[in-house]
Design a protein around this motif. Sequence first.
Motif, PDB file in Angstrom:
ATOM      1  N   ILE A  30      43.100  40.500  42.385  1.00 51.33           N
ATOM      2  CA  ILE A  30      43.235  39.053  42.166  1.00 51.33           C
ATOM      3  C   ILE A  30      42.073  38.324  42.837  1.00 51.33           C
ATOM      4  N   ILE A  31      41.725  38.757  44.050  1.00 50.82           N
ATOM      5  CA  ILE A  31      40.607  38.115  44.759  1.00 50.82           C
ATOM      6  C   ILE A  31      39.347  38.190  43.914  1.00 50.82           C
ATOM      7  N   LYS A  32      39.107  39.332  43.309  1.00 46.25           N
ATOM      8  CA  LYS A  32      37.910  39.500  42.472  1.00 46.25           C
ATOM      9  C   LYS A  32      37.874  38.451  41.364  1.00 46.25           C
ATOM     10  N   GLN A  33      39.027  38.114  40.819  1.00 50.11           N
ATOM     11  CA  GLN A  33      39.074  37.160  39.719  1.00 50.11           C
ATOM     12  C   GLN A  33      38.899  35.716  40.179  1.00 50.11           C
ATOM     13  N   ILE A  34      39.300  35.423  41.414  1.00 45.55           N
ATOM     14  CA  ILE A  34      39.188  34.025  41.856  1.00 45.55           C
ATOM     15  C   ILE A  34      37.934  33.754  42.682  1.00 45.55           C
ATOM     16  N   LEU A  35      37.169  34.798  43.006  1.00 47.76           N
ATOM     17  CA  LEU A  35      35.940  34.583  43.776  1.00 47.76           C
ATOM     18  C   LEU A  35      35.003  33.559  43.143  1.00 47.76           C
ATOM     19  N   PRO A  36      34.873  33.513  41.820  1.00 45.28           N
ATOM     20  CA  PRO A  36      33.993  32.486  41.247  1.00 45.28           C
ATOM     21  C   PRO A  36      34.427  31.059  41.605  1.00 45.28           C
ATOM     22  N   CYS A  37      35.694  30.855  41.906  1.00 43.69           N
ATOM     23  CA  CYS A  37      36.174  29.526  42.303  1.00 43.69           C
ATOM     24  C   CYS A  37      35.631  29.125  43.668  1.00 43.69           C
ATOM     25  N   LEU A  38      35.174  30.091  44.439  1.00 46.33           N
ATOM     26  CA  LEU A  38      34.659  29.818  45.774  1.00 46.33           C
ATOM     27  C   LEU A  38      33.178  29.472  45.759  1.00 46.33           C
ATOM     28  N   ASP A  39      32.520  29.751  44.632  1.00 52.07           N
ATOM     29  CA  ASP A  39      31.087  29.505  44.522  1.00 52.07           C
ATOM     30  C   ASP A  39      30.793  28.073  44.109  1.00 52.07           C
ATOM     31  N   LYS A  40      29.620  27.637  44.458  1.00 53.64           N
ATOM     32  CA  LYS A  40      29.113  26.343  43.996  1.00 53.64           C
ATOM     33  C   LYS A  40      27.800  26.607  43.304  1.00 53.64           C
ATOM     34  N   PRO A  41      27.557  26.213  42.084  1.00 56.12           N
ATOM     35  CA  PRO A  41      28.533  25.623  41.172  1.00 56.12           C
ATOM     36  C   PRO A  41      29.553  26.670  40.740  1.00 56.12           C
ATOM     37  N   ARG A  42      30.706  26.194  40.359  1.00 54.32           N
ATOM     38  CA  ARG A  42      31.786  27.100  39.978  1.00 54.32           C
ATOM     39  C   ARG A  42      31.622  27.589  38.558  1.00 54.32           C
ATOM     40  N   VAL A  43      31.820  28.883  38.412  1.00 54.85           N
ATOM     41  CA  VAL A  43      31.797  29.502  37.096  1.00 54.85           C
ATOM     42  C   VAL A  43      33.088  30.294  36.983  1.00 54.85           C
ATOM     43  N   ILE A  44      34.046  29.766  36.254  1.00 53.53           N
ATOM     44  CA  ILE A  44      35.364  30.386  36.165  1.00 53.53           C
ATOM     45  C   ILE A  44      35.531  30.988  34.774  1.00 53.53           C
ATOM     46  N   HIS A  45      35.965  32.245  34.741  1.00 53.50           N
ATOM     47  CA  HIS A  45      36.191  32.942  33.476  1.00 53.50           C
ATOM     48  C   HIS A  45      37.696  33.096  33.272  1.00 53.50           C
ATOM     49  N   PHE A  46      38.149  32.800  32.080  1.00 52.24           N
ATOM     50  CA  PHE A  46      39.580  32.843  31.794  1.00 52.24           C
ATOM     51  C   PHE A  46      39.987  34.036  30.941  1.00 52.24           C
ATOM     52  N   ALA A  47      39.059  34.920  30.634  1.00 55.74           N
ATOM     53  CA  ALA A  47      39.314  36.002  29.686  1.00 55.74           C
ATOM     54  C   ALA A  47      40.537  36.842  30.049  1.00 55.74           C
ATOM     55  N   ASP A  48      40.705  37.183  31.314  1.00 51.93           N
ATOM     56  CA  ASP A  48      41.830  38.049  31.677  1.00 51.93           C
ATOM     57  C   ASP A  48      42.863  37.336  32.530  1.00 51.93           C
ATOM     58  N   ALA A  49      43.028  36.047  32.308  1.00 49.74           N
ATOM     59  CA  ALA A  49      44.056  35.280  33.027  1.00 49.74           C
ATOM     60  C   ALA A  49      45.378  35.423  32.275  1.00 49.74           C
ATOM     61  N   THR A  50      46.075  36.512  32.561  1.00 46.30           N
ATOM     62  CA  THR A  50      47.349  36.784  31.889  1.00 46.30           C
ATOM     63  C   THR A  50      48.451  35.927  32.506  1.00 46.30           C
ATOM     64  N   PRO A  51      49.560  35.736  31.783  1.00 47.58           N
ATOM     65  CA  PRO A  51      50.691  34.997  32.374  1.00 47.58           C
ATOM     66  C   PRO A  51      51.167  35.627  33.684  1.00 47.58           C
ATOM     67  N   GLU A  52      51.110  36.963  33.778  1.00 46.87           N
ATOM     68  CA  GLU A  52      51.536  37.643  35.000  1.00 46.87           C
ATOM     69  C   GLU A  52      50.595  37.306  36.159  1.00 46.87           C
ATOM     70  N   MET A  53      49.293  37.288  35.871  1.00 47.45           N
ATOM     71  CA  MET A  53      48.329  36.963  36.918  1.00 47.45           C
ATOM     72  C   MET A  53      48.524  35.523  37.381  1.00 47.45           C
ATOM     73  N   LEU A  54      48.730  34.623  36.442  1.00 41.31           N
ATOM     74  CA  LEU A  54      48.949  33.219  36.811  1.00 41.31           C
ATOM     75  C   LEU A  54      50.215  33.072  37.646  1.00 41.31           C
ATOM     76  N   ALA A  55      51.267  33.790  37.271  1.00 36.91           N
ATOM     77  CA  ALA A  55      52.512  33.743  38.045  1.00 36.91           C
ATOM     78  C   ALA A  55      52.281  34.295  39.453  1.00 36.91           C
ATOM     79  N   THR A  56      51.500  35.374  39.559  1.00 33.38           N
ATOM     80  CA  THR A  56      51.181  35.954  40.869  1.00 33.38           C
ATOM     81  C   THR A  56      50.413  34.950  41.720  1.00 33.38           C
TER      82      THR A  56
END
Length: 130
Positions: free
Chosen positions: A61-87
């Motif tokens: 999960i950390i690997k997927q949200i690391l882009p949110c910590l960068d400036k400028p932010r580059v967020i990828h939604f390709a593998d944002a499953t409902p389970e991941m969002l719930a987690t």
Amino acid sequence: MRIGELSERTGTPRRLLRYYEEQELIVAGRSPNGYREYDERFVDRVLQIRGLLDAGLPTRIIKQILPCLDKPRVIHFADATPEMLATLELERDRMTARIECLVRNRDAVAEYLEVVRNNKRTDRDDGEMS
């Protein structure tokens, strides 16, 4: 900087830094002699990773949200499953509860310190009047 300096500056064992690299949480460059080389930004990155791990987030999960910590932010939604969002929602709520608990504990310690210090001052003042 080399892995030893990154380890010292973040308080993170070298072995753990190599694990972060295996998990693709950080990426080291290589010097001509093959040593790992990290730029300055990895000091904060490693501290952020440790904080997220301490909060209970798994490395996948950390690997997927690391882009949110960068400036400028580059967020990828390709593998944002409902389970991941719930987690993530569950982990966010757990972090919020921990923060609230820490704030209550900090305030209780601060209140205790204030009472103890005031009592010592009062005891000292009473001793001077004798």
